[in-house]
Design an enzyme around this catalytic site. Structure first.
Site, PDB file in Angstrom:
ATOM      1  N   ARG A  70      -1.420  21.184  25.964  1.00 40.81           N
ATOM      2  CA  ARG A  70      -2.669  20.651  26.487  1.00 40.81           C
ATOM      3  C   ARG A  70      -2.397  19.889  27.779  1.00 40.81           C
ATOM      4  NH1 ARG A  70      -3.868  16.783  23.927  1.00 40.81           N
ATOM      5  NH2 ARG A  70      -2.367  16.865  22.242  1.00 40.81           N
ATOM      6  N   TYR A 198      -3.839  28.341  26.864  1.00 41.76           N
ATOM      7  CA  TYR A 198      -3.121  27.658  25.786  1.00 41.76           C
ATOM      8  C   TYR A 198      -4.091  27.083  24.733  1.00 41.76           C
ATOM      9  CZ  TYR A 198      -1.032  24.202  22.913  1.00 41.76           C
ATOM     10  OH  TYR A 198      -0.695  23.490  21.794  1.00 41.76           O
ATOM     11  N   LYS A 207     -10.081  21.074  19.441  1.00 46.70           N
ATOM     12  CA  LYS A 207     -10.089  19.722  19.979  1.00 46.70           C
ATOM     13  C   LYS A 207     -11.389  19.429  20.743  1.00 46.70           C
ATOM     14  CE  LYS A 207      -6.309  18.356  18.175  1.00 46.70           C
ATOM     15  NZ  LYS A 207      -5.155  19.092  18.017  1.00 46.70           N
ATOM     16  N   HIS A 227      -8.577  12.967  14.110  1.00 48.81           N
ATOM     17  CA  HIS A 227      -7.378  13.807  14.246  1.00 48.81           C
ATOM     18  C   HIS A 227      -6.496  13.557  13.014  1.00 48.81           C
ATOM     19  CE1 HIS A 227      -3.711  14.973  16.972  1.00 48.81           C
ATOM     20  NE2 HIS A 227      -4.193  16.014  16.333  1.00 48.81           N
ATOM     21  N   SER A 249      -0.090  14.184  18.006  1.00 53.69           N
ATOM     22  CA  SER A 249       0.325  15.577  18.047  1.00 53.69           C
ATOM     23  C   SER A 249       1.835  15.712  17.841  1.00 53.69           C
ATOM     24  CB  SER A 249      -0.053  16.177  19.400  1.00 53.69           C
ATOM     25  OG  SER A 249      -1.437  16.008  19.597  1.00 53.69           O
ATOM     26  N   CYS A 251       3.648  15.042  15.257  1.00 56.06           N
ATOM     27  CA  CYS A 251       4.269  13.912  14.554  1.00 56.06           C
ATOM     28  C   CYS A 251       4.213  14.062  13.046  1.00 56.06           C
ATOM     29  CB  CYS A 251       3.626  12.595  14.971  1.00 56.06           C
ATOM     30  SG  CYS A 251       4.055  12.118  16.649  1.00 56.06           S
ATOM     31  N   ASP A 278      -5.165  19.051  10.582  1.00 57.95           N
ATOM     32  CA  ASP A 278      -5.348  18.562  11.958  1.00 57.95           C
ATOM     33  C   ASP A 278      -6.642  17.779  12.180  1.00 57.95           C
ATOM     34  OD1 ASP A 278      -4.105  18.532  14.589  1.00 57.95           O
ATOM     35  OD2 ASP A 278      -5.740  19.800  15.268  1.00 57.95           O
ATOM     36  N   ARG A 370       3.833  27.868  18.708  1.00 62.67           N
ATOM     37  CA  ARG A 370       2.970  27.681  17.523  1.00 62.67           C
ATOM     38  C   ARG A 370       2.718  28.985  16.785  1.00 62.67           C
ATOM     39  NH1 ARG A 370       0.106  22.295  17.092  1.00 62.67           N
ATOM     40  NH2 ARG A 370       1.082  21.121  18.755  1.00 62.67           N
TER      41      ARG A 370
HETATM   42  P1  GTP Z   1      -0.324  18.797  15.958  1.00 63.15           P
HETATM   43  O1  GTP Z   1      -0.529  20.150  15.365  1.00 63.15           O
HETATM   44  O2  GTP Z   1       0.271  18.840  17.317  1.00 63.15           O
HETATM   45  O3  GTP Z   1      -1.513  17.902  15.900  1.00 63.15           O
HETATM   46  O4  GTP Z   1       0.840  18.074  15.163  1.00 63.15           O
HETATM   47  P2  GTP Z   1       1.236  17.758  13.657  1.00 63.15           P
HETATM   48  O5  GTP Z   1       1.074  16.299  13.457  1.00 63.15           O
HETATM   49  O6  GTP Z   1       0.601  18.677  12.682  1.00 63.15           O
HETATM   50  O7  GTP Z   1       2.780  18.042  13.754  1.00 63.15           O
HETATM   51  P3  GTP Z   1       3.794  18.790  12.801  1.00 63.15           P
HETATM   52  O8  GTP Z   1       3.581  18.497  11.348  1.00 63.15           O
HETATM   53  O9  GTP Z   1       3.803  20.202  13.165  1.00 63.15           O
HETATM   54  O10 GTP Z   1       5.135  18.066  13.286  1.00 63.15           O
HETATM   55  C1  GTP Z   1       6.024  18.671  14.071  1.00 63.15           C
HETATM   56  C2  GTP Z   1       7.302  17.909  14.333  1.00 63.15           C
HETATM   57  O11 GTP Z   1       7.507  16.751  13.540  1.00 63.15           O
HETATM   58  C3  GTP Z   1       8.458  18.822  14.043  1.00 63.15           C
HETATM   59  O12 GTP Z   1       9.408  18.619  15.034  1.00 63.15           O
HETATM   60  C4  GTP Z   1       8.953  18.336  12.697  1.00 63.15           C
HETATM   61  O13 GTP Z   1      10.284  18.680  12.481  1.00 63.15           O
HETATM   62  C5  GTP Z   1       8.725  16.845  12.803  1.00 63.15           C
HETATM   63  N1  GTP Z   1       8.509  16.197  11.497  1.00 63.15           N
HETATM   64  C6  GTP Z   1       7.489  16.409  10.641  1.00 63.15           C
HETATM   65  N2  GTP Z   1       7.599  15.621   9.540  1.00 63.15           N
HETATM   66  C7  GTP Z   1       8.712  14.880   9.712  1.00 63.15           C
HETATM   67  C8  GTP Z   1       9.354  13.867   8.938  1.00 63.15           C
HETATM   68  O14 GTP Z   1       8.906  13.482   7.867  1.00 63.15           O
HETATM   69  N3  GTP Z   1      10.492  13.325   9.453  1.00 63.15           N
HETATM   70  C9  GTP Z   1      11.010  13.723  10.642  1.00 63.15           C
HETATM   71  N4  GTP Z   1      12.115  13.139  11.083  1.00 63.15           N
HETATM   72  N5  GTP Z   1      10.433  14.672  11.413  1.00 63.15           N
HETATM   73  C10 GTP Z   1       9.300  15.241  10.959  1.00 63.15           C
HETATM   74  C1  SPV Z   2      -2.364  18.992  19.144  1.00 62.18           C
HETATM   75  O1  SPV Z   2      -1.790  19.041  20.252  1.00 62.18           O
HETATM   76  O2  SPV Z   2      -2.704  17.910  18.616  1.00 62.18           O
HETATM   77  C2  SPV Z   2      -2.627  20.228  18.390  1.00 62.18           C
HETATM   78  C3  SPV Z   2      -2.426  21.486  19.070  1.00 62.18           C
HETATM   79  O3  SPV Z   2      -3.050  20.182  17.250  1.00 62.18           O
HETATM   80  S1  SPV Z   2      -3.726  21.871  20.148  1.00 62.18           S
HETATM   81  O4  SPV Z   2      -4.722  22.623  19.412  1.00 62.18           O
HETATM   82  O5  SPV Z   2      -3.147  22.681  21.196  1.00 62.18           O
HETATM   83  O6  SPV Z   2      -4.314  20.673  20.683  1.00 62.18           O
HETATM   84 MN    MN Z   3      -3.510  18.105  16.636  1.00 63.92          MN
END
Ligand code: GTP
Ligand code: SPV
Ligand code: MN
Length: 586
Positions: A70, A198, A207, A227, A249, A251, A278, A370
Site C-alpha cells: 500500500r 496491488y 481497506k 482493523h 499490518s 503483525c 483482518d 500474499r
Molecule cells: P495484514 O494482513 O497485513 O493486516 O497483517 P496480519 O496482522 O494478518 O499479519 P500476519 O498474521 O500475516 O503476520 C505476518 C508476520 O508476522 C509474519 O512475518 C509472521 O511470521 C509474523 N508473526 C505472526 N505471529 C507471530 C508471533 O506470534 N510471533 C512472532 N515472532 N512473529 C509472528
Molecule cells: C494490510 O496491509 O493491512 C493488509 C493487506 O491487510 S492490504 O489489503 O494490502 O492492505
Molecule cells: Mn490488514
C-alpha cells in the site's frame, strides 16, 4: 447488459466516457465466467497457471516491482473540510482530487475491457452488509474480489432499482508511481484508485470501503469498523469466548486468528474458531453487548513465514483455489517463499521475474507477497461467518511490534483506559507499507492508515460506544515481539500465544486474578501455563516486567502525538494520560 438501477447505469456510463474502454463486461460471479477470465489472463500473461496436480485451481500473479505494498503517501481522504480528515490523513479538496485523478483516468482503459463488479461486504442481504460496485480494467482484481467478497448477480438483485451502493473506480492506467492516487470521498460514498495493481490499493471492498469509508459511516451510524481479526476459543465444556484483536499490518492477525493449540496445552481440549483475519464491523446488539461480523469472504494473507509449524490451518487452506502474488515460482510451477516449508527449491523465478537460486542475494518472494484464499477453505473457519449478528465479543486485544517496553500482556483498568491503551499503540514498520522498515510509529488501534476521518473524533466515538454498552468487553494489550539483548524474540509466539489467550479468557470469566501495575493488570507468574515450553518463570517475569523509566520516556511520545489533534482531542484521553503520569511518578 445493464442493471435495473438507473443511478448505477448512469454512473457506469459516465465512467466509461472518461476511461474509454473498448468493451464493458458485467460480472455475474459464475464459475463459467471465472474460467473464461482465467483463460484470458493466461493468454496475456497477467496470470500464470500453476501445477494443477499439486495446486488445483491455483494461479500466480506478479505485480509491478514498484507496486508491491500500500502507498499511504498517495492515499487521500477528500472531505470538504480539511479538519474532518484530520492530521492522521492526507487531504485533498474533493473538486481538486477529482480533477487531478480525471487527468490520469482519461482514456486509461483504451484497448482494455472494463469489468463491472457488484459486490457485497457481509453476506448478501444481511441487514449489516454494504453493497459496492467496482469498475476495473484488471482481471486480477475481478478474481481477487471474487474470493474476498460476495460478487455478481445476487448482489445486483439485492441492490434492486434504488439501493445505496459505494461507487468504486479502479484503473491500472500505466502503473506509474508518479501517476498513482488512492482517493476516498466519504461525502460522496465514492472511491477512485488509479495507477496501482496491488491488493490494498485496488481491492476496493477491503481497506477503502470496509475501513476508510466504513469507519466514517460507523461514526455516523453508531458502530465500529476496525482493523481486527475475530476468533473464538472453545473450552472443553463447549463454551466459546470470542475476541477481536487489532495488530498493525503484518503483525500477526492472520496467524493468531487460526492458531492451533500447542502440544503442551492440547490435553486441555481447547479448539479455535476463525471468524476473520483482518476486518471487524462491530455493533451494540439488543443485549447491550458488542457483536462483531467479518465483512470479508476470504483471506489476503502474508506468505513469508507461513509454514506447517507457524500456521498449519493456512497451509491446509491454500492448497487449492488460491491466487498467489509475488512469491517465488518454481520450475515445476509450484510456489515457495522465505520461511516456507522445505524443501527449498533448487531454482525458480523470483517476485521480480528474475532467475533465483538458493544463495541468491535477493529474496525469492517479496516480504509482502500474499495469497488470496476463500475463508471457507480454512479448517478452523467458524460457522458464524455467514451469521448476520456475528459473534459476541468478550475481549478486545491491541498489540504491535515492540522490541522493548510493552510487556507480553496487560489488561486495561476500564473501557476508558482501554481506549487510551489503543490510542497509544505503536509498532515497528513492516513491509506491508512503503517507508523505513523497523521504525517505531504510533498506530492507534492499528487504524492509522485506515481511519477515514479525524482520529480525535474516532477516539471520541470509541468512548461513546463504551458509554452506550451495558456490558463492555475487557481490553488487553499484547506484545509477542519483545526481544533480548541480542535481538532474539523472548516469546515463541504463534500457537504458543494461546497460553496468553487462556489468561485473557480467565480474566473475562473472573477466574484468575491480575497484579496491578501503573499501566494495567499483568498475570501472576503461576497463571500463565508454561507446560512443555523451555521458558522459566524468571524468563516470563522479564517479559511481564514494566520499566518505569522506559514508560516515562514513552509518555512523551503519547503527549506529542495527542497534541497534533489540538482541542479536538477528548478530555477523557488527557485524563488517562495524567493518571498514568502520576502513577509512574511514584
Ligand atoms: P495484514 O494482513 O497485513 O493486516 O497483517 P496480519 O496482522 O494478518 O499479519 P500476519 O498474521 O500475516 O503476520 C505476518 C508476520 O508476522 C509474519 O512475518 C509472521 O511470521 C509474523 N508473526 C505472526 N505471529 C507471530 C508471533 O506470534 N510471533 C512472532 N515472532 N512473529 C509472528
Ligand atoms: C494490510 O496491509 O493491512 C493488509 C493487506 O491487510 S492490504 O489489503 O494490502 O492492505
Ligand atoms: Mn490488514
Amino acid at each position: 447488459m445493464t442493471s435495473k438501477h438507473p443511478e448505477l447505469n448512469k454512473w457506469v456510463k459516465e465512467m466509461v466516457r472518461m476511461c474509454q474502454p473498448d468493451t464493458i463486461v458485467w460480472i455475474d460471479g459464475s464459475d463459467e465466467e471465472k474460467k473464461r477470465l482465467e483463460a484470458e489472463a493466461f493468454k496475456t500473461g497477467e496470470l500464470i497457471e500453476l501445477n494443477q496436480e499439486k495446486l488445483p485451481g491455483c494461479v500466480y500473479h506478479r505485480t509491478n516491482p514498484s507496486d508491491v505494498a500500500r502507498t499511504e503517501h498517495l492515499t487521500y481522504i477528500c472531505t470538504k473540510n480539511k479538519n474532518d480528515a484530520g492530521p492522521n490523513n492526507n487531504w485533498m479538496k474533493p473538486a481538486d482530487a477529482y480533477k487531478k485523478a480525471k487527468e490520469i483516468f482519461k482514456g486509461s482503459m483504451a484497448g482494455r475491457i472494463m469489468y463491472v463488479i457488484p459486490f457485497s461486504m457481509g453476506p448478501v442481504g444481511s441487514p449489516f452488509s454494504k453493497i459496492g460496485v467496482e469498475l476495473t480494467d484488471s482481471i486480477y482484481v475481478v478474481l481477487n474480489m471474487r474470493i474476498m467478497t460476495r460478487i455478481g448477480r445476487d448482489v445486483l438483485e439485492k441492490l434492486g432499482k434504488d439501493g445505496d451502493f459505494t461507487k468504486g473506480l479502479h484503473s491500472k492506467a500505466d502503473l506509474d508511481v508518479n501517476r498513482r492516487l488512492i482517493l476516498h470521498f466519504p461525502e460522496d460514498n465514492t472511491i477512485w484508485s488509479v495507477g496501482s495493481g496491488y491488493g490494498g490499493n485496488v481491492l476496493l471492498g477491503k481497506k477503502c470501503l470496509s475501513l476508510r469509508l466504513g469507519s466514517y459511516l460507523g461514526r455516523k451510524e453508531g458502530w465500529l469498523a476496525e482493523h481486527m481479526l475475530i476468533m473464538g476459543i472453545e473450552d472443553p465444556t463447549g463454551y466459546i469466548a470470542y475476541f477481536a484483536a487489532a495488530f498493525p499490518s503484518a503483525c500477526g492477525k492472520t496467524n493468531l486468528a487460526m492458531l492451533v493449540p500447542p502440544e503442551g496445552l492440547k490435553k486441555k481440549g481447547y479448539r479455535i474458531w476463525t471468524v476473520g483475519d483482518d476486518i471487524a464491523w462491530m455493533r451494540i446488539d439488543t443485549d447491550g453487548g458488542l457483536w462483531a461480523v467479518n465483512p470479508e469472504a476470504g483471506f489476503f494473507g502474508v506468505a513469508p513465514g507461513t509454514n506447517a509449524k507457524t500456521n498449519p490451518n493456512m497451509m491446509a487452506a491454500i492448497k487449492k483455489n488460491t491466487i498467489y502474488t509475488n512469491v517465488l515460482l518454481t520450475k515445476e510451477k509450484t510456489v515457495w517463499w522465505e520461511g516456507g516449508d522445505p524443501p527449498i527449491p533448487s531454482e525458480g523465478i523470483d517476485w521480480q521475474g528474475k532467475v533465483w537460486q538458493p544463495g541468491t542475494k535477493e529474496l525469492g518472494a517479496h516480504p509482502n507477497s500474499r495469497f488470496t484464499v476463500p475463508a471457507m477453505q480454512c479448517p478452523s473457519i467458524s460457522n458464524r461467518l455467514e451469521h448476520h449478528h456475528g459473534v459476541p465479543i468478550s475481549a478486545i486485544i491491541f498489540g504491535g511490534r515492540r522490541a522493548k517496553l510493552a510487556p507480553l500482556v496487560y489488561e486495561a483498568f476500564t473501557w476508558q483506559h482501554g481506549v487510551y491503551v489503543g490510542a497509544t499503540m505503536a509498532s515497528e514498520r513492516t513491509a506491508a507499507q512503503y517507508g523505513k522498515q523497523g521504525e517505531v510509529r504510533r498506530d492507534p488501534m492499528a487504524m492509522l492508515p485506515f481511519c477515514g476521518y479525524n482520529m480525535a473524533d474516532y477516539f471520541k466515538h470509541w468512548l461513546k460506544m463504551g458509554q452506550k454498552m451495558t456490558r463492555t468487553p475487557k481490553i488487553f494489550n499484547v506484545n509477542w515481539f519483545k526481544t533480548d539483548e541480542t535481538g532474539n524474540f523472548l516469546w515463541p509466539g504463534f500457537g504458543e500465544n494461546l497460553r496468553v489467550l487462556e489468561w485473557i479468557m480467565g480474566r473475562c470469566r473472573y477466574k484468575v486474578q491480575g497484579v496491578e501495575t501503573p499501566i494495567g493488570y499483568v498475570p501472576k507468574l503461576d497463571d500463565i501455563d508454561l507446560t512443555g515450553l523451555d521458558i522459566t518463570q524468571n524468563d516470563l517475569g522479564k517479559m511481564l516486567s514494566i520499566d518505569k523509566n522506559e514508560w516515562v520516556e514513552e509518555l512523551k511520545g503519547h503527549e506529542e502525538f495527542f497534541k497534533m489533534f489540538g482541542s479536538r482531542m477528548p478530555k477523557e484521553i488527557w485524563d488517562e494520560y495524567k493518571a498514568l503520569k502520576k502513577k509512574l511518578a511514584v
